[in-house]
Design a protein around this motif. Sequence first.
Motif, short mmCIF file in Angstrom:
data_model
loop_
_atom_site.label_atom_id
_atom_site.label_comp_id
_atom_site.label_asym_id
_atom_site.label_seq_id
_atom_site.Cartn_x
_atom_site.Cartn_y
_atom_site.Cartn_z
N PRO A 176 0.83 -1.21 0.00
CA PRO A 176 0.00 0.00 0.00
C PRO A 176 0.86 1.26 0.00
CG PRO A 176 0.18 -0.85 2.22
CD PRO A 176 0.91 -1.83 1.34
N GLN A 177 0.27 2.36 -0.39
CA GLN A 177 0.93 3.65 -0.21
C GLN A 177 1.05 3.94 1.28
OE1 GLN A 177 2.27 6.02 -2.40
NE2 GLN A 177 2.16 4.30 -3.83
N GLY A 178 2.15 4.58 1.66
CA GLY A 178 2.36 4.88 3.07
C GLY A 178 2.76 3.69 3.90
N ALA A 179 3.33 2.66 3.26
CA ALA A 179 3.72 1.45 3.99
C ALA A 179 4.83 1.75 4.99
CB ALA A 179 4.18 0.38 3.01
N THR A 180 4.83 1.03 6.09
CA THR A 180 5.92 1.07 7.05
C THR A 180 6.74 -0.19 6.85
OG1 THR A 180 4.59 2.32 8.64
CG2 THR A 180 6.56 1.25 9.49
N ILE A 181 7.91 -0.02 6.27
CA ILE A 181 8.73 -1.14 5.81
C ILE A 181 9.89 -1.37 6.77
CG2 ILE A 181 10.17 -1.99 3.91
CD1 ILE A 181 8.61 -0.03 2.07
N LEU A 182 10.03 -2.60 7.24
CA LEU A 182 11.22 -2.98 7.98
C LEU A 182 12.13 -3.75 7.04
CD1 LEU A 182 12.80 -3.16 10.67
CD2 LEU A 182 11.77 -5.39 11.01
N SER A 183 13.31 -3.22 6.78
CA SER A 183 14.27 -3.87 5.88
C SER A 183 15.33 -4.56 6.71
CB SER A 183 14.91 -2.84 4.95
OG SER A 183 15.94 -3.45 4.21
N ALA A 184 15.41 -5.89 6.54
CA ALA A 184 16.43 -6.69 7.23
C ALA A 184 17.38 -7.31 6.22
CB ALA A 184 15.76 -7.78 8.07
N PHE A 185 17.53 -6.66 5.06
CA PHE A 185 18.39 -7.15 4.00
C PHE A 185 19.46 -6.09 3.74
CE2 PHE A 185 19.63 -8.45 -0.26
CZ PHE A 185 19.49 -9.84 -0.23
N ALA A 186 20.71 -6.47 3.89
CA ALA A 186 21.80 -5.49 3.79
C ALA A 186 21.76 -4.77 2.43
CB ALA A 186 23.14 -6.18 3.96
N PRO A 187 21.71 -3.44 2.42
CA PRO A 187 21.58 -2.69 1.18
C PRO A 187 22.93 -2.42 0.50
CG PRO A 187 21.51 -1.18 3.01
CD PRO A 187 21.69 -2.56 3.60
N SER A 188 23.72 -3.47 0.31
CA SER A 188 25.05 -3.29 -0.30
C SER A 188 25.08 -3.85 -1.71
CB SER A 188 26.10 -3.99 0.56
OG SER A 188 25.78 -5.34 0.76
#
Length: 502
Positions: A219-231
């Motif tokens: 959805p728009q306005g999602a609250t995303i928890l990212s647990a994947f290294a952004p490298s």
Amino acid sequence: MLQNNTSPTLDELFGRILARQPDQPALIDPPDKLRVTGQPPRRLTFAQADRAVSALAGHFIEAGLPPNSVIAVQLPHTVELAVTVLAAYRAGLIVALLPQLWRHAELTVALNRTGARAIVAMGRIDGVDHAELAMNAAAEAFSIRHVCGFGSDLPEGMVPLDLAVDNSNTGNAGLAVQDSRRAALVTFEGSGSGFRAVPRTHVNLIAAGLAIFLESGLPQGATILSAFAPSSFAGLTSSFVMWLLSGGTLAMHHPFDERVMIRQIEADGCDTLVAPAPLALRMAEAEALSSVRSLRHIIGLWRAPEQVGSSALWPQTGIRMTDVYLFGEAGLFGARRADDGTPSPVMPGPYRAPPEVPASSTAGEIVLTTKGTLGLRGPMVPVAAYATSDGPSDAFASLSPPDYVDTGYAARIDRTSGAITITAPPSGVMAVGGYRFLADDLQEWSRRLGQNAMLTALPDRLSGHRLAGRAGDNARAREALAELGLNPLMVEAFRDRTVATD
């Protein structure tokens, strides 16, 4: 922020959200950031993030970094990473992402390969002095003119960026005109000739983010928890780019502490979790996610896409899982799981996002090559970066190079369903989590340790492979590899193993 008449850049997407909701939460640090970096966790609204981005962009410009020059970034999954990337784009720079586990050897090669003019690092990450690593690598890269860092106790000669970010005197004077068609990101892929630098434009990155965003139905306005290294390309796309497309909040998790992750999802009311798919499946099977009431979407990233077809059913009702197939730095595609939890079939040809909407845009195309491997084409795939041959024998192989990238993953068509089945990873390449090694490299490093030394990659369900080593003296082998500047995956392969006795 100076605008242009082309498609938006990622910073311009940020600016559109800022105009609508300046006081809404934008970025949330990992709750254990103090342990990881020695710095307290921060929470920034879009307005606060914008001031920090403008201040840091102004610092880069005042330092004399010309537009379209490369700035190397080796940072943990914290607020500083997102702010630095946006600041680089606002200053007209190209970001080269350096994985956290890279040490002196890989860093030096990457800096020289890209001609980076600056490097940004964190003082310490998990007890490792990354500031010193950056200083030493920069000393062997003739193009580097600026070495910058976040955190305290930085070595002499490294410019502290915390002061720049906290500077309230911001403005648009001197900011570069942004162009979404120019290179924005450089990531690195193992190839037969060593590291391949893979550049992408803002358009490429947004196309990849949309492919995941629309397929998963976020959805728009999602609250995303990212647990994947952004490298990597996939890491940045599935977290940073999807955050800007949703216009919501990005909460960052320093991988991996499952208890911290669950508490973080609950505390911040996250409705979306981005994590390695095997980890998400394991947590769901252990019913670790059943108590999290806010969670509605799982974006499961598969570094070993050949494992999707044989993976377990998604058991969690009320939470939709989308499998994202990763093919190194070449590209990706997503497939939302069926209602019964089974992986959706992947059909050859164009794929749309979302697939059930006939008029939706084509996200890309899946090709079965004449070699029996899987190829990718589409707006996210950097064909030109893979067009150069790895050997002189390929120089005159074809006057018309293909308009797709051959991922090297073995694949075939299922006669019953017509779907593509990915059967094996590229030969000669070992993936350990997000890090890819050439088998020849492993053999070369083990030879340097003596005749009785061995370094190999063993299959691992969670990370693809794990490294294991053997030497006459494991302690001395670890010291030798560390002195050579190799990353800890290789060094710790020679850890001492004790055998339990009854």
